[in-house]
Design an enzyme around this catalytic site. Structure first.
Site, PDB file in Angstrom:
ATOM      1  N   GLU A 192      53.607  26.152 136.185  1.00  0.00           N
ATOM      2  CA  GLU A 192      53.278  24.816 136.700  1.00  0.00           C
ATOM      3  C   GLU A 192      53.949  23.773 135.795  1.00  0.00           C
ATOM      4  O   GLU A 192      53.827  23.854 134.578  1.00  0.00           O
ATOM      5  CB  GLU A 192      51.761  24.637 136.687  1.00  0.00           C
ATOM      6  CG  GLU A 192      51.293  23.432 137.459  1.00  0.00           C
ATOM      7  CD  GLU A 192      49.768  23.334 137.551  1.00  0.00           C
ATOM      8  OE1 GLU A 192      49.294  22.761 138.517  1.00  0.00           O
ATOM      9  OE2 GLU A 192      49.069  23.812 136.629  1.00  0.00           O
ATOM     10  N   CYS A 224      47.708  18.917 140.926  1.00  0.00           N
ATOM     11  CA  CYS A 224      47.676  20.358 141.196  1.00  0.00           C
ATOM     12  C   CYS A 224      48.347  20.685 142.525  1.00  0.00           C
ATOM     13  O   CYS A 224      48.747  21.817 142.749  1.00  0.00           O
ATOM     14  CB  CYS A 224      46.235  20.859 141.163  1.00  0.00           C
ATOM     15  SG  CYS A 224      45.157  19.835 142.135  1.00  0.00           S
TER      16      CYS A 224
END
Ligand code: ADP
Length: 475
Positions: A379, A278
């Site tokens: 992402e 992340c």
């Protein structure tokens, strides 16, 4: 599953398979726990809470320190299990086990420092005493990308605070969780204090976690979409919630930065865990004055990486977790190329020889990435470095903040004023300044905006598992 101090199977006998992402082979099957198993685990945790919450932090620290020592003793065995089910090279898995053990040690100590407060009152006859108490039964859901450290980053502080826990690990990586719970068992935690429910389908367990009145707190690490769904359900029942969610980290290389140092750092942090982190840089903004030096170093280093099964010597980058992950990366690269990005290395799936059986994508460097491209917004969670050249240092703060995520950001600059300006202006929770590893058990980890709620690690981390109580005493 580990419920009330004993290993358990799913009553229906149902199981799910765990696959090796490097070979496609089945490693093992585990119980596919549902709502009933989750309920049994929550009941056990609620019963154990009665006595666990009144143990002293010194007693709880002893259990945690025993688990810490066992985790280090079993570091290599744990790492092998992790590499088999998750794919990361064995050396990286060893590093993660060490990082995971740090949280047990840190919170064993931090539990002893949950200080209260005495607050002067405006009334002469009154005293305010503030104390912190465990929130209660904690339900924890963890992801597959860091299969052990995400467990201890939650369970370490929860247990140190005096909470009891039910964990549901990710369906792709429950074997590392099972090995971790063998450590808790061997460390002697009383029955019901730590419980594990494995599940092939997370939904029924998630439903139980967010609706069962005995659960006081939900702590979740995973995607923003699932985090919002679960936080919404938990909030409807007024449960406390912490979420550590997705990111879209900017990596800023300013005009005065050392481009070689920055490129070396970028290569290390971007391709760690095959980009499945992340805090992985997703938009790499590089000033045009240092662009050539940066790209030369980066392409050279990325081109020298060796993809393969993480158990093999010399492999520096493992597979992606599954086919869907490869397809997502491929789609982002194709979209970028169609819209004008240039591929400097990689750019395709890897299918030669044994690689064809796993989920491999070549470590990739793209340049001339622009805001119109998917990779600029979504992402990636894969091994693609997307470089966005820019012309003026004054513009880059707004460019970096132009995302709904707010987890990590990185700045490379030799200019202290610039670095400080960016550190203060970036809307992200974790900032590396000429540094690619701003994460530690001692430092607060967590995001702003759509990247989550709350902080893990550090002295803040334990307060996620504590309630504040004030007593007004009239004397
Ligand atoms: P990722 O994209 O990283 O796989 P997910 O958010 O899907 O992220 O998964 C993170 C964790 O959330 C895993 O443990 C997964 O099983 C769990 N999870 C996913 N969907 C749900 C759901 N609907 N309810 C409860 N847990 C879920």
């Amino acid at each position: 599953m580990f419920i009330n101090g004993a290993w358990a199977t799913e009553p229906s006998g149902s199981e799910f398979e765990i696959l090796n992402p490097a070979t496609g082979g089945v490693i093992k099957s585990l119980p596919d726990g549902g709502a009933e198993a989750a309920r049994a685990a929550i009941d056990a945790a609620a019963e154990a809470l009665v006595t666990w919450r009144v143990t002293t932090p010194y007693q709880r620290a002893e259990f945690l320190m025993r688990a810490h020592a066992l985790m280090l003793e079993r570091q290599e065995d744990l790492a092998k299990v992790m590499t088999a089910e998750q794919g990361k090279p064995l050396r990286a898995a060893m590093t993660e086990v060490k990082y995971a053990s740090d949280f047990l040690q840190w919170f064993a100590e931090e539990g002893k420092r949950v200080y209260g407060e005495i607050i002067p009152s405006a009334r002469a006859d009154q005293r305010f005493h503030v104390l912190h108490q465990p929130v209660g039964v904690v339900a924890a859901i963890t992801p597959w990308n860091y299969p052990i450290s995400m467990i201890t980053r939650k369970l370490g502080p929860a247990l140190a605070a005096g909470c009891t826990v039910v964990l549901k690990p990710a369906e792709a990586t429950p074997l590392t969780a099972v090995e971790t719970f063998k450590i808790f068992e061997d460390a002697g935690f009383p029955p019901g204090v730590v419980n594990l429910v494995t599940a092939g389908d997370p939904k029924p367990v998630g439903e139980e976690f967010t609706s069962n009145p005995k659960v006081a707190k939900l702590t979740f690490t995973g995607s923003t979409a699932v985090g919002k769904l679960l936080a919404g359900k938990a909030a409807g029942n007024m449960k406390r919630v912490s979420c550590e969610l997705g990111g879209h980290a900017p990596f800023l290389v300013l005009k005065d930065a050392d481009p070689v140092h920055a490129a070396k750092g970028l290569q290390l942090v971007k391709f760690l865990n095959t980009g499945q982190a992340c805090i992985s840089p997703n938009r790499i903004f590089v000033h045009r004055d240092v662009l050539d030096g940066f790209l030369d170093t980066l392409s050279g280093r990325v081109g020298g990486m060796k993809a393969g099964n993480g158990m093999e010597q010399g492999v520096t980058i493992g597979p992606l977790v599954n086919e869907a992950a490869v397809a997502k990366v491929e789609n982002q690269v194709n979209d970028a190329v169609a819209k004008g990005a240039e591929v400097l290395c990689g750019g395709t799936r890897l299918t030669d020889g044994d690689l064809g059986q796993g989920h491999f994508f070549a470590p990739t460097v793209l340049t001339d990435v622009t805001p119109e491209m998917l990779i600029y917004r979504e992402e990636t969670f894969g091994p693609v470095a997307a470089v966005v050249p820019f012309d003026d240092d004054d513009d880059v703060l707004a460019m970096a903040n132009d995302t709904h995520y707010g987890l990590a950001a990185y700045v490379y600059s030799q200019n202290l004023s610039q670095a400080m300006r960016l550190f203060e202006g970036l809307e992200f929770g974790i900032i590396g300044i000429n540094d690619i590893n701003p994460a530690s058990a001692a430092a607060p980890f967590g995001g702003m905006k759509d990247s989550g709620l709350g902080r893990e690690g550090s002295r803040e981390g334990i307060h996620e598992y504590l309630e504040t109580k004030v007593g007004g005493f009239s004397i």
